[in-house]
Design an enzyme around this catalytic site. Structure first.
Site, PDB file in Angstrom:
ATOM      1  N   LYS B  78       0.847  -1.197   0.000  1.00 53.75           N
ATOM      2  CA  LYS B  78       0.000   0.000   0.000  1.00 53.75           C
ATOM      3  C   LYS B  78       0.878   1.241   0.000  1.00 53.75           C
ATOM      4  CE  LYS B  78      -3.889   1.864   2.743  1.00 53.75           C
ATOM      5  NZ  LYS B  78      -4.702   1.665   3.969  1.00 53.75           N
ATOM      6  N   SER B 153      -9.675   1.621   3.142  1.00 53.13           N
ATOM      7  CA  SER B 153      -8.831   2.395   2.246  1.00 53.13           C
ATOM      8  C   SER B 153      -7.798   1.565   1.480  1.00 53.13           C
ATOM      9  CB  SER B 153      -8.086   3.483   3.030  1.00 53.13           C
ATOM     10  OG  SER B 153      -7.183   2.898   3.956  1.00 53.13           O
ATOM     11  N   SER B 177      -9.727  -0.693   7.307  1.00 49.68           N
ATOM     12  CA  SER B 177      -9.148  -0.484   5.974  1.00 49.68           C
ATOM     13  C   SER B 177      -8.414  -1.677   5.372  1.00 49.68           C
ATOM     14  CB  SER B 177      -8.201   0.719   5.998  1.00 49.68           C
ATOM     15  OG  SER B 177      -8.945   1.907   5.956  1.00 49.68           O
TER      16      SER B 177
END
Lengths: 90, 484
Positions: B78, B153, B177
């Protein structure tokens, strides 16, 4: 909520339409958050952190850190070993 | 089976047998990326050339007898974890050109174990969001239906794993997330106990809630990545100085007689009916495996979202104060220093980030601190106590991960509160600091994946991995792949 005051505290310049939109949205979020007042927390301790960690100390010893050039490599504006910013003192 | 569909353990075995090489595997993954990335848009930055060099290096290490845990395995990260020399943006314009001068602890550990970085995945800007629509660059799509969001997210990481654009990935989880996008994309996502994994080099959102964890194709891979990333770190004083077990050692153990709690507050009105059916079927599966299920109560569940949106925004307003245009990141022109700050932040941050900074600043401001911030911290205590009480009688807690399957892009962007409520089942876990895993437990009639959440005691990831693995062995959901 006084959006203009909070925007200055937040160091955010907001356009007029942003002020209107954020005020409306944040007010409805705050209204939702107000449900916390249903709970009696007079005798409840606040939790800042879930683990019971106290201050963490270490020996004060010299160890390698980022070289200056690397620390400064992402600066938008620099001179020698300094960051440049708009004039602060008149 | 396609090479890009391999799991970590399958790829390791195939490399060991000489059936594939790290270079061949890396090429296969990048070929897949080339084929589907135009539709999925999981990556902010691809690491193609460098990845092939890493693959060669992995081969040299192998020849020398190196058998580290991720040698030659392509993993996505990420884009809020710092990778030295590789652009790290947090999907924000304010960090669009930021090249970290140092490596985060987790990616440093992946490196030691010989991983190949496929690239940096898209997220909601600064990890603030539940759909990846708040990315400052573009929206990631759900591989099961590209009209829908992948969740967020960590939507880029979850979509990349589901689409075969990597073998496994890392995400971060502040209010759901990792788990919510894993559920919406039909993969496995684990949020470790707060303090299990170092946050050094993770770009901070809400420091008392953020944790890094794996997003993988199955439970075994989740345990493998946990073995790699867990442990105390002198650079993160909130990481726990506890020994790290071998998380794979519990896989395959019997769950007979284990007590699983089903909190009644998680089966609420407005929950998608098909999700309810999938989760109830999963509960029956646990019973057939010999676990004892019982209804429990987590009475303060309904307050979790409210607590979260005070605490997370307050912490964020403080953490994001560092973006001032001076030391790194975007800088706007201004007539004086204050004007430069105000314009830099106005032009650099997107709408959701601004909204949260304003809400957090307000909650911490003079005259409101007691009413909002302190009150939220007190209710956080009550939520934490709910879990402590529950874990006196049960070994784990099972809930749905998300109240709905993947929703259509644009469906919830107009009303932030509706978007916040999509994290209603995951937020309490972060507030209490306990670990939680989401695993696939079925599909809706529209062929959208449904996620099951298993929650454990502090530092007891082993129990939730054991239960998740037992369920996975008994079902086939994790084997389904989206057609792309």
């Amino acid at each position: 909520m006084e959006i203009e005051h909070v925007a200055v505290l937040s160091r955010l310049e907001l356009a007029e339409d942003e002020k209107r939109l954020f005020s409306k949205q944040i007010n409805s979020i705050i209204e939702y958050i107000d449900k916390l007042n249903e709970l009696d927390t007079k005798n409840t301790k606040p939790t800042a952190h879930v683990l019971s960690i106290e201050n963490v100390f270490r020996e004060d010893r010299l160890s390698p850190s980022l070289p200056k050039d690397k620390a400064l490599q992402n600066a938008q504006n620099r001179t020698d070993d300094f960051y440049r910013v708009p004039k602060i003192i008149e | 089976m396609e090479l890009f569909d391999l799991t970590i353990s399958e790829a390791q075995a195939a490399i060991e047998k000489g059936e594939i090489t790290p270079t061949g595997l890396t090429r296969a993954v990048f070929k897949r990326i080339e084929a589907v990335e135009g539709r999925i848009k999981a990556y902010v930055t691809l690491n193609g050339e460098h990845a092939l060099m890493q693959a060669k290096e992995a081969e040299h290490r192998r020849e020398k007898g190196d058998r580290t845990m991720l040698l030659g395995i392509p993993v996505a990260v990420k884009d809020n974890m710092c990778t030295e020399g590789i652009r790290t943006t947090c999907s924000s314009k304010i960090l669009e050109n930021f090249i970290p001068p140092y490596e985060s602890t987790v990616t440093g550990k992946l490196k030691e174990q010989g991983y190949i970085l496929t690239g940096k995945t898209n997220l909601d800007e600064f990890a603030m969001g539940s759909s990846t629509e708040n990315s400052g660059f573009f929206v990631t799509r759900n591989p099961w239906d590209v009209e829908r969001v992948p969740g967020g997210s960590s939507g880029g990481s979850a979509a990349a794993v589901a689409a075969g654009e990597c073998i496994a990935a890392l995400g971060s989880d502040t209010g759901g997330s990792i788990r919510q996008p894993a559920a919406l994309c039909g993969v496995v996502g684990l949020k470790p106990t707060y303090g299990r994994v170092s946050r050094y080099g993770l770009i901070a959102f809400a420091s008392s809630l953020d944790q890094i964890g794996p997003i993988t194709k199955n439970v075994r891979d989740s345990a493998i990545l946990m073995n790699v990333i867990s442990g105390h770190d002198k650079y993160d004083s909130t990481s726990a100085p506890l020994p790290v077990p071998d998380f794979t050692s519990v896989l395959g153990q019997d769950i007979k007689g284990m007590k699983i709690g089903i909190p009644r507050e998680y089966f609420i009105e407005g929950m998608d009916k098909e999700i309810e059916v999938c989760v109830k079927n999963a509960i029956k599966t646990f019973e057939s495996l010999g676990a004892i299920t019982q209804e429990i109560s987590l009475p303060h569940t309904g307050y979790a979202v409210a607590v979260y949106y005070i605490l997370a925004t307050s912490e964020a307003s403080s953490n994001l104060a560092r973006y001032d245009g001076v030391k790194y990141g975007y800088r706007a022109k201004g007539k004086d220093l204050m004007d430069m700050y105000m314009k830099t932040r106005a032009e650099g941050f997107g709408a959701e980030v601004k909204r949260r900074i304003i809400l957090g600043t307000y909650a911490l401001s003079s005259g409101y601190y007691e009413a909002y911030y302190k009150k939220a911290q007190q209710v956080r205590t009550l939520i934490k106590q709910d879990f402590e009480r529950a874990f006196e009688t049960v070994d784990a807690i099972v809930t749905p991960t998300s109240p709905t399957p993947a929703f259509k892009a644009g469906e919830k962007t107009a009303d932030p509160l509706q978007m916040y409520l999509s994290d209603i089942f995951t937020i309490s876990v972060n507030l209490a600091g306990v670990p939680g895993i989401s695993i696939p437990c079925g599909f809706t009639s529209d062929n959208l994946p449904v996620g099951l959440q298993i929650i454990g005691r502090h530092f007891d990831e082993e129990t939730i991995l054991k239960i998740a693995y037992a369920y996975e062995q008994d079902t086939e959901w994790h084997k389904r792949k989206p057609v792309l």
